[in-house]
Design an enzyme around this catalytic site. Structure first.
Site, PDB file in Angstrom:
ATOM      1  N   SER A   1      -9.417   1.717   3.528  1.00  0.00           N
ATOM      2  CA  SER A   1      -8.533   2.503   2.693  1.00  0.00           C
ATOM      3  C   SER A   1      -7.552   1.671   1.879  1.00  0.00           C
ATOM      4  CB  SER A   1      -7.750   3.494   3.561  1.00  0.00           C
ATOM      5  OG  SER A   1      -6.951   2.820   4.506  1.00  0.00           O
TER       6      SER A   1
ATOM      7  N   LYS B   1       0.829  -1.206   0.000  1.00  0.00           N
ATOM      8  CA  LYS B   1       0.000   0.000   0.000  1.00  0.00           C
ATOM      9  C   LYS B   1       0.864   1.257   0.000  1.00  0.00           C
ATOM     10  CE  LYS B   1      -3.844   1.911   2.794  1.00  0.00           C
ATOM     11  NZ  LYS B   1      -4.620   1.673   4.039  1.00  0.00           N
TER      12      LYS B   1
ATOM     13  N   SER C   1      -9.684  -0.839   7.562  1.00  0.00           N
ATOM     14  CA  SER C   1      -9.164  -0.585   6.219  1.00  0.00           C
ATOM     15  C   SER C   1      -8.545  -1.769   5.512  1.00  0.00           C
ATOM     16  CB  SER C   1      -8.147   0.559   6.268  1.00  0.00           C
ATOM     17  OG  SER C   1      -8.775   1.781   6.553  1.00  0.00           O
TER      18      SER C   1
END
Length: 462
Positions: free
Chosen positions: A153, A78, A177
């Site tokens: 997220s 990420k 997330s």
């Protein structure tokens, strides 16, 4: 496609010199470059660096000296994670485009183990919400239906895995997330105990509620990645924990686990697909000889308290940005963090007391059961580019995830497992399993049992 084979299968073919990590990396990179214009899953794809890592892996395998179980395996991380040579934009135009000088500890562990990092995956600005879009970098989409969000997220992580580009991607979770996008895209998502996976530099804006963990399309590959990245590091004082039990190390067989089913009154407002997914999961558990018994825990109240810490983290992220640049930030982020920015010390201390109360209640619950079972979310994936489903009251995304933040505040491990209910538009839902702190081994063992009956599906975008 070559890169979609299991890690075990790839290792066996590398060992027999039937396949090269370079061929697998090219296959994954080609796939990523074909589908990313539609998905916007990747913030960065570094073909040259990935192929260089693959060539080094090829040489190690040729000499019979692989660096570890992940040598030659394509992965992604990420945007939040520092990777030497790549920028750490965190989904924001106001962040620095300069490349990081050093990788964060868990990324360094992946690199040392010979993993081939393809690039970085998309996230909303400063990881502030449960969907993935940002003013500067556009909308990330769900591989199962490009009109829908993959969640967030860590939505870029889940989109990359669900599209079959990588089998595992490393994300972060401060309020759901990892588990939210895993549920929306039909993947496995593990939020480990806080501190299991070391991150630096510190501190994070989200402090002691943010956890790092994998999203994956296979439990065996997930366990191998987790086994590499977890464990204490001198670079992260919060990681000073014993090395955890991981793949195959559980001292308790999954069929002997005492599973507590959260009282239905706590999730009876879930959409029909979620209820049907929970029923399907209960049927599979029954076939395995497990008989969950109903237990009570006010997860919505615990999540409401935890959401306060999440908002404080968002306010801290905004506060770290020069006010002259606020006009470039996501307007939703500014509105979301406004109340937390004005929080007083007595209000914050009250929030800490509420967190402690709910966390202690959860801890006491685990005297009765080994694992808690509940939905990951009360809804399915909705339209991409929105913070809430169409017709939802207001624009606050934390009103539709009442089952995930509680376990961030309690720092307990939680895993989202996908179920595909019939007759509900072909979309997956997530069933969440929670264990006491430091007991990830229970969740991993249980997921191994479940995957044998509920195989993970990957979308075909080619």
């Amino acid at each position: 496609m070559l890169h979609q084979a299991s890690f075990q299968s790839l290792r066996e073919r590398y060992r027999r010199k039937e396949l090269s990590p370079v061929d697998v990396a090219r296959s994954a990179l080609d796939h990523a470059e074909r589908v990313n214009p539609r998905l916007n899953a990747f913030a960065l794809i570094d073909r040259d660096a990935a192929l260089a890592a693959a060539r080094a892996s090829e040489q190690r395998w040729h000499c019979g000296r692989p660096a570890g179980p992940l040598d030659g395996m394509p992965l992604a991380v990420k945007e939040f994670a520092a990777v030497r040579g790549w920028p750490t934009r965190r989904g924001s135009l106001v962040s620095s485009p300069q490349p990081a000088e050093q990788s964060t500890p868990f990324v360094q562990r992946l690199e040392d183990a010979g993993a081939v990092l393809l690039g970085k995956t998309r996230a909303p600005e400063f990881n502030w919400k449960g969907v993935t879009d940002s003013p500067g970098f556009g909308i990330t989409r769900n591989p199962w239906d490009l009109s829908l969000t993959p969640g967030g997220s860590s939505g870029g992580c889940s989109a990359a895995v669900a599209a079959g580009i990588v089998r595992v991607s490393l994300g972060s979770d401060a309020g759901g997330s990892i588990r939210i996008p895993a549920a929306f895209t039909g993947m496995l998502g593990l939020k480990p105990t806080f501190g299991r996976v070391p991150v630096a530099p510190l501190p994070s804006a989200f402090s002691n509620v943010v956890h790092t963990g994998p999203i994956a399309s296979d439990i065996h590959d997930l366990k191998e990645v987790y086994g590499v990245v977890c464990g204490p590091s001198a670079a992260d004082w919060t990681s000073s924990l014993p090395v955890p039990a991981v793949a195959g190390d559980s001292t308790r067989p999954p069929a002997s686990l005492r599973i507590g089913l959260l009282a239905s009154k706590r999730w009876d407002d879930s959409v029909p697909a979620v209820k049907k997914g929970m029923a399907r999961m209960l049927a599979v558990l029954a076939q395995a000889g497990l008989s969950p018994r109903e237990v009570d825990y006010d997860v919505a109240a615990a999540s409401a308290a935890a959401a306060g810490f999440y908002r404080v983290g968002c306010a801290a992220a905004v506060r770290n940005v020069d006010p002259s640049l606020h006009a470039q930030l996501d307007p939703g982020l500014l509105a979301f963090s406004q109340d937390a920015a004005a929080m007083t010390l007595p209000e914050y201390l009250l929030l800490c007391q509420q967190r402690d109360m709910h966390a202690n209640q959860l801890c006491a619950l685990f005297d009765q059961v080994d694992v808690l079972m509940l939905p990951t979310l009360p809804i399915c994936a909705f339209e991409a580019g929105r913070n809430t489903p169409a017709g939802w009251p207001g624009d606050d995304w934390m009103t539709w995830n009442p089952y995930t933040p509680a376990f961030n505040a309690a720092q307990a491990p939680a895993l989202s497992f996908p179920v595909w209910p019939d007759g509900h538009g072909g979309l997956p839902v997530g069933v969440q399993f929670v264990a006491p702190k430091y007991c990830e081994d229970r969740l991993l063992a249980l997921a191994g049992l479940l995957q044998a009956e509920l195989p993970i599906r990957v979308a075909d975008l080619d």
